[in-house]
Write a protein that holds these residues in place. Structure first.
Motif, PDB file in Angstrom:
ATOM      1  N   THR A  54      -6.097  -5.212   5.401  1.00 54.47           N
ATOM      2  CA  THR A  54      -7.090  -3.782   4.403  1.00 54.47           C
ATOM      3  C   THR A  54      -6.845  -2.766   5.137  1.00 54.47           C
ATOM      4  N   THR A  55      -7.226  -2.801   6.380  1.00 50.83           N
ATOM      5  CA  THR A  55      -7.880  -1.739   6.978  1.00 50.83           C
ATOM      6  C   THR A  55      -6.358  -0.914   7.952  1.00 50.83           C
ATOM      7  N   ILE A  56      -6.041  -1.731   8.028  1.00 45.41           N
ATOM      8  CA  ILE A  56      -4.749  -0.886   9.722  1.00 45.41           C
ATOM      9  C   ILE A  56      -3.826  -1.021   7.387  1.00 45.41           C
ATOM     10  N   SER A  57      -3.225  -1.583   7.102  1.00 43.70           N
ATOM     11  CA  SER A  57      -2.498  -0.845   6.451  1.00 43.70           C
ATOM     12  C   SER A  57      -3.058  -0.127   5.188  1.00 43.70           C
ATOM     13  N   THR A  58      -4.627   0.488   5.041  1.00 41.65           N
ATOM     14  CA  THR A  58      -4.483   1.241   4.502  1.00 41.65           C
ATOM     15  C   THR A  58      -4.601   2.602   5.255  1.00 41.65           C
ATOM     16  N   ASP A  59      -4.424   2.713   6.843  1.00 41.79           N
ATOM     17  CA  ASP A  59      -4.416   3.498   7.459  1.00 41.79           C
ATOM     18  C   ASP A  59      -3.202   3.961   7.659  1.00 41.79           C
ATOM     19  N   VAL A  60      -1.937   3.298   7.218  1.00 40.21           N
ATOM     20  CA  VAL A  60      -0.740   3.668   7.901  1.00 40.21           C
ATOM     21  C   VAL A  60      -0.188   4.175   6.880  1.00 40.21           C
ATOM     22  N   ALA A  61      -0.752   3.901   5.505  1.00 38.91           N
ATOM     23  CA  ALA A  61      -0.578   3.988   3.643  1.00 38.91           C
ATOM     24  C   ALA A  61      -0.707   5.808   4.200  1.00 38.91           C
ATOM     25  N   THR A  62      -1.811   6.158   4.750  1.00 36.58           N
ATOM     26  CA  THR A  62      -2.394   7.431   4.453  1.00 36.58           C
ATOM     27  C   THR A  62      -2.174   7.964   5.540  1.00 36.58           C
ATOM     28  N   TYR A 116       1.063  -0.879   0.045  1.00 30.99           N
ATOM     29  CA  TYR A 116       0.156  -0.214   0.000  1.00 30.99           C
ATOM     30  C   TYR A 116       0.798   1.003   0.050  1.00 30.99           C
ATOM     31  N   TYR A 117       0.852   1.985  -0.740  1.00 29.57           N
ATOM     32  CA  TYR A 117       1.483   4.077  -0.263  1.00 29.57           C
ATOM     33  C   TYR A 117       0.244   4.521  -1.036  1.00 29.57           C
ATOM     34  N   ASP A 118       0.549   5.853  -0.876  1.00 33.19           N
ATOM     35  CA  ASP A 118       0.168   6.719  -1.422  1.00 33.19           C
ATOM     36  C   ASP A 118       0.245   7.313  -2.683  1.00 33.19           C
ATOM     37  N   SER A 119      -0.277   7.139  -3.653  1.00 32.86           N
ATOM     38  CA  SER A 119       0.319   7.595  -4.722  1.00 32.86           C
ATOM     39  C   SER A 119       0.593   9.060  -5.569  1.00 32.86           C
ATOM     40  N   SER A 120       0.112  10.085  -4.229  1.00 30.66           N
ATOM     41  CA  SER A 120       0.981  11.421  -4.641  1.00 30.66           C
ATOM     42  C   SER A 120       1.507  11.667  -3.634  1.00 30.66           C
ATOM     43  N   ILE A 121       2.296  11.150  -3.190  1.00 34.06           N
ATOM     44  CA  ILE A 121       3.560  10.947  -3.208  1.00 34.06           C
ATOM     45  C   ILE A 121       4.936  10.858  -3.695  1.00 34.06           C
ATOM     46  N   GLU A 122       5.359  11.367  -4.006  1.00 31.33           N
ATOM     47  CA  GLU A 122       6.501  11.285  -5.131  1.00 31.33           C
ATOM     48  C   GLU A 122       7.564  10.449  -4.887  1.00 31.33           C
ATOM     49  N   THR A 123       8.288  10.632  -3.425  1.00 34.27           N
ATOM     50  CA  THR A 123       9.278   9.581  -3.410  1.00 34.27           C
ATOM     51  C   THR A 123       8.999   9.365  -2.242  1.00 34.27           C
ATOM     52  N   PHE A 124       9.182   7.795  -1.609  1.00 36.93           N
ATOM     53  CA  PHE A 124       9.315   6.878  -0.846  1.00 36.93           C
ATOM     54  C   PHE A 124      10.549   6.258   0.161  1.00 36.93           C
ATOM     55  N   GLY A 125      10.791   7.126   1.355  1.00 30.43           N
ATOM     56  CA  GLY A 125      12.643   6.918   1.626  1.00 30.43           C
ATOM     57  C   GLY A 125      12.222   4.790   2.745  1.00 30.43           C
ATOM     58  N   PHE A 126      10.920   5.351   3.092  1.00 28.53           N
ATOM     59  CA  PHE A 126      10.980   3.963   4.051  1.00 28.53           C
ATOM     60  C   PHE A 126       9.808   2.858   3.549  1.00 28.53           C
ATOM     61  N   VAL A 127      10.178   2.000   3.621  1.00 26.15           N
ATOM     62  CA  VAL A 127       9.231   0.738   3.800  1.00 26.15           C
ATOM     63  C   VAL A 127       9.038  -0.430   4.918  1.00 26.15           C
ATOM     64  N   VAL A 168      -2.618   2.306  14.958  1.00 29.41           N
ATOM     65  CA  VAL A 168      -1.056   2.067  15.666  1.00 29.41           C
ATOM     66  C   VAL A 168      -1.062   3.225  14.029  1.00 29.41           C
ATOM     67  N   ALA A 169      -1.827   3.524  13.472  1.00 34.64           N
ATOM     68  CA  ALA A 169      -0.491   4.417  11.911  1.00 34.64           C
ATOM     69  C   ALA A 169      -0.474   6.086  12.271  1.00 34.64           C
ATOM     70  N   ASP A 170      -1.033   6.501  13.459  1.00 33.82           N
ATOM     71  CA  ASP A 170      -0.474   7.600  14.022  1.00 33.82           C
ATOM     72  C   ASP A 170       1.057   7.203  14.907  1.00 33.82           C
ATOM     73  N   SER A 171       0.724   5.803  15.656  1.00 37.33           N
ATOM     74  CA  SER A 171       1.968   5.651  16.799  1.00 37.33           C
ATOM     75  C   SER A 171       3.156   6.711  15.490  1.00 37.33           C
ATOM     76  N   VAL A 172       3.094   5.752  14.014  1.00 35.40           N
ATOM     77  CA  VAL A 172       3.776   5.013  12.987  1.00 35.40           C
ATOM     78  C   VAL A 172       4.748   6.589  12.675  1.00 35.40           C
ATOM     79  N   VAL A 173       3.939   8.093  12.818  1.00 35.46           N
ATOM     80  CA  VAL A 173       4.565   9.370  12.748  1.00 35.46           C
ATOM     81  C   VAL A 173       5.219   9.500  13.585  1.00 35.46           C
ATOM     82  N   PRO A 174       5.053   9.644  15.071  1.00 35.84           N
ATOM     83  CA  PRO A 174       6.673   9.931  15.323  1.00 35.84           C
ATOM     84  C   PRO A 174       8.035   9.214  15.384  1.00 35.84           C
ATOM     85  N   PHE A 175       7.612   7.348  15.270  1.00 35.09           N
ATOM     86  CA  PHE A 175       8.081   6.555  14.843  1.00 35.09           C
ATOM     87  C   PHE A 175       9.227   6.921  13.443  1.00 35.09           C
ATOM     88  N   VAL A 176       8.681   7.010  12.881  1.00 35.67           N
ATOM     89  CA  VAL A 176       9.256   7.327  11.493  1.00 35.67           C
ATOM     90  C   VAL A 176      10.108   8.694  11.438  1.00 35.67           C
TER      91      VAL A 176
END
Length: 280
Positions: free
Chosen positions: A56-64, A30-41, A236-244
């Protein structure tokens, strides 16, 4: 970061795809197609009896919510057992070695870094892979109640964010799951979001269980994903923000920034343990 309103329509899930060669795994990204370049997988292994389409839900939430490519990996399709560290490593190694081939629609930065992790037994397999099985060096670990974790023989050697529970459900003993994974993570770079999930036998629809990270739970009705815990996936998706942000800066952010990442109305449902703190 793309706003949630914009990203919802631009998050793209791939088809379920095979790991080529003899690795025999499957993955979906899953990825946000509006982002030009990704530095994390992020490469996250599925739990016992699960497949990549169960997240599907958690993956979409994280990518969103985050500028990352989120990959769900099934290292043993058709086999309910997902704890094999060698199978996780073989498939993850193949993915990382050929990222452009396996993520053909994604523009990756030249210095793309990898976070690994997993749910339940998939998390155990990912932890085992740290023991000399990986051909790359993950910069972080995301654990969705990994199980079962042996604090005497296992180690997570990189910054870690763990999600787990106060009460045992789905036969997953809390002292051998996320709490244990937190204990084997670096004391200077670890965060544990412990979900308060006391079980109400008179009102089971209010219960939150070990499989809340999936769309529909597992072995239902033994371990259903009740709507009462639907908020967990976005949290979980929100917690990834400060993690990244921590991984980018090279230093774990302060505790209050991890806490602030979770909406106020959900913070009462969590106990946050940070670095030197010891969970109950």
């Amino acid at each position: 970061m793309t706003s949630t309103a914009d990203a919802i329509s631009s998050v793209v899930p791939s088809e379920v795809l095979p790991i080529i060669s003899n690795k025999k795994g499957q993955y979906q990204y899953y990825y946000d197609s509006s982002i030009e370049t990704f530095g994390f997988v992020f490469i996250i292994a599925v739990g016992t009896g699960m497949s990549v389409t169960d997240y599907t839900t958690i993956s979409t939430d994280v990518a969103t919510t985050n500028p990352v490519v989120f990959v769900m990996l099934d290292p043993a399709p058709g086999n309910p057992v997902k704890l094999d560290g060698a199978k996780f490593a073989n498939n993850a190694n193949e993915l990382v070695l050929n990222l452009s081939k396996y993520l053909p629609n994604v523009n990756l930065a030249s210095n793309t870094t990898i976070v690994i992790g997993g749910h339940s037994a998939g998390g155990e397999g990912a932890i085992i892979s740290f023991d000399g099985l990986l051909t790359f060096q993950p910069v972080g670990f995301l654990g969705l109640d990994p199980f079962s974790v042996n604090t005497k023989t296992m180690k997570i050697p990189c910054p870690a964010v763990l999600w787990g529970f106060s009460d045992t459900t789905c036969l997953v003993t809390v002292n051998q799951a996320a709490k244990a994974a937190y204990k084997i993570s670096p004391p200077s770079a670890r965060v544990f979001f412990q979900i308060k999930n006391p079980q109400n036998v008179l009102k089971p629809s209010s219960n939150i269980t070990h499989c809340i990270f999936t769309d529909d739970g597992c072995a239902s009705p033994v371990c259903p994903a009740q709507t009462a815990g639907y908020w967990v996936r976005q949290a979980v998706a929100d917690s990834v923000v400060p993690f990244v942000e921590s991984l980018v800066s090279g230093e774990i952010l302060p505790k209050d920034e991890f806490s602030a990442a979770i909406p106020d109305n959900n913070q009462a449902n969590l106990t946050l343990y940070y670095c030197q703190e010891n969970p109950n």
